[in-house]
Design a protein around this motif. Structure first.
Motif, short mmCIF file in Angstrom:
data_model
loop_
_atom_site.label_atom_id
_atom_site.label_comp_id
_atom_site.label_asym_id
_atom_site.label_seq_id
_atom_site.Cartn_x
_atom_site.Cartn_y
_atom_site.Cartn_z
N VAL A 44 -6.07 12.12 -4.87
CA VAL A 44 -5.22 12.04 -6.30
C VAL A 44 -4.67 12.13 -6.61
N ILE A 45 -3.36 11.77 -7.10
CA ILE A 45 -1.88 11.37 -7.29
C ILE A 45 -1.66 11.18 -8.96
N VAL A 46 -1.55 11.42 -9.18
CA VAL A 46 -0.82 11.26 -10.80
C VAL A 46 0.56 11.08 -11.15
N GLY A 47 1.53 10.60 -11.16
CA GLY A 47 2.71 9.82 -11.32
C GLY A 47 2.38 8.78 -12.12
N PHE A 48 4.02 7.54 -12.27
CA PHE A 48 4.49 6.72 -12.32
C PHE A 48 4.97 5.75 -11.12
N ILE A 49 4.73 4.69 -11.43
CA ILE A 49 5.05 3.87 -10.43
C ILE A 49 5.83 3.18 -10.58
N ASP A 50 6.70 2.02 -9.51
CA ASP A 50 7.56 1.76 -9.74
C ASP A 50 7.67 -0.03 -9.76
N VAL A 51 6.78 -0.31 -10.54
CA VAL A 51 5.90 -1.04 -10.44
C VAL A 51 5.94 -1.94 -12.73
N ASP A 52 7.16 -3.18 -12.81
CA ASP A 52 6.72 -3.09 -14.05
C ASP A 52 6.22 -4.31 -13.71
N ALA A 53 5.85 -5.29 -13.39
CA ALA A 53 4.50 -6.20 -13.47
C ALA A 53 3.84 -6.78 -12.08
N VAL A 54 2.89 -7.05 -12.27
CA VAL A 54 1.76 -7.99 -11.10
C VAL A 54 1.80 -9.34 -11.94
N ARG A 55 2.89 -9.98 -9.95
CA ARG A 55 2.31 -11.36 -10.27
C ARG A 55 1.57 -11.44 -9.47
#
Length: 405
Positions: A44-55
């Motif tokens: 389990v990894i907690v952080g921030f992902i480099d995705v602004d939107a899901v197309r």
């Protein structure tokens, strides 16, 4: 389900692009939410992902969903090219094998691949060239398909699921990798290693008041009856497991937030098989935020070790236990807990440390808490054949903590 919920995703680009100008203006100003990534290895990894939107590309057009609107992304398990090639090699070896031992080895290797091998088996059966050998191969592959489905009735889905605030879409999402920023630096996870991405950091299973209680191997009129009496005061929703089926246990595990192991009257092969076959599921369950609570007993220690939740062994019996650390599990319990027949202190050998909340005179752990991912394993070292108020309070506290945390 409305028509929007049933839209089928098509293959997306390798990297999910940012939302176009003007898309998601209502959420653009918000601070990005941390995410929780669960890998197929149980990490389990907690952080921030480099995705602004899901197309999302559908046959009706392309939807762009801001990541702030997405609640979770479930990525189906997929075979790597190497794993697919290995299964294909085993199918070819099965076709050419003449000795029964060699054929059995090939069958077992394919069955061990589980439901992910089903598509490969079906393709091989469909592509078999007509003839006696082809008929025999199709029969053998059909038998393997039936065996895998019987062992794993809830086959791992081959479709991905994107859950947004207003709708859910099922289909395929193709990602080469997922970039993350964590407290320890930048990470890049291969798509095939990621099982689930959950937006927000609330525990995946914490807060569920459903408690799965294993009843099968207990003394129903003895220890189990006494434990049931204690549970009635916790207001947890009880789900009794009275089967020996590993697939049934996996299915029930998905619907609960905590699991209780009452004292198992004796160890037998069925109990060991269940613990071993469901070990991966139990470890993932705890890592996601679930809690496993075990009462004391020799067979319970074997279950914990076989399931890979906790490698432990019994310590010597003790007349009393001493509370050594404050925690909600020992709240309202006197500093000295009286002896109860039977008491099972333990010593933990696994790398996953257990924090002692109450110990025996020789230092063995009588009440302990082991953190694993976002969840925990709790040990209450009495069988509850005979108990007093402090022993009953410890178990009740543990259940309340596990189902309301």
């Amino acid at each position: 389900m409305n028509s929007l919920c049933s839209l089928l995703l098509v293959v997306l680009p390798a990297v999910i692009p940012s939302a176009p100008d003007g898309a998601g203006d209502a959420t653009a100003a918000k601070e990005p939410e941390p995410v929780r990534v669960l890998t197929w290895h149980g990490d389990v990894i907690v952080g921030f992902i480099d995705v602004d939107a899901v197309r999302v590309a559908t046959k009706y057009g392309v939807l762009t969903v801001p990541i702030a609107e997405v609640r979770s992304i479930e990525l189906a398990a997929r075979l790597s090219e190497e794993e697919r090639a290995a299964i294909e090699d085993e199918i070819e070896a099965l076709r050419n094998a003449e000795e029964p031992e060699a054929r059995q080895r090939c069958r077992q290797a394919i069955v061990d691949a589980g439901s992910l091998a089903l598509d490969v088996l079906r393709e091989a059966a469909a592509n078999a060239i007509d003839g006696k050998d082809a008929d025999e191969l199709r029969q053998a592959l059909g038998d393997l398909i039936e065996t895998i489905i019987e062992l794993e009735p809830e086959a791992r889905t081959t479709h991905d699921t994107v859950v947004a605030r207003r709708f859910t879409i099922t289909g395929e999402v193709e990602l080469d990798s997922v970039g993350m920023r964590s407290s320890y630096g930048a990470l890049r996870l291969a798509r095939r290693d990621v099982e689930r991405i959950t937006i927000g950091t609330g525990p995946g299973r914490g807060g569920s008041d459903r408690l799965l209680v294993i009843k099968t191997w207990t003394d129903v009129s003895g220890e189990y009856a006494n434990v049931s009496e204690i549970l009635r005061g916790t207001r947890a929703r009880l789900d009794e497991f009275e089967s020996t089926s590993a697939p049934d246990f996996r299915r029930r595990l998905k619907r609960c937030g905590a699991v209780l192991l009452p004292e198992f009257e004796s160890s037998n092969e069925q109990l060991s098989v269940l613990a071993t076959e469901c070990s991966r599921d139990l470890v993932r369950f705890v890592r996601e935020g679930g809690v496993v609570i075990s009462c004391g007993g020799t067979a319970n220690l074997q279950f914990l070790s076989a399931s890979r939740l906790l490698s432990c062994s019994g310590s010597s019996n003790s007349s009393t236990a001493t509370v050594v650390k404050k925690h909600a599990i020992v709240r309202g319990v006197p500093s000295t807990i009286p002896y109860a027949n039977a008491t099972f202190p333990i010593r933990v050998q696994s790398a996953a440390r257990m924090t002692a909340l109450a110990t025996a005179q020789d230092g063995g752990i009588v009440v302990g808490l082991s953190r694993l991912g976002e969840g925990a394993v709790v040990y209450c070292g009495w069988d509850y054949y005979a108990s007093e108020e402090p022993h009953r309070r410890v178990l009740a506290n543990a259940v309340r903590w596990a189902t309301r945390r």
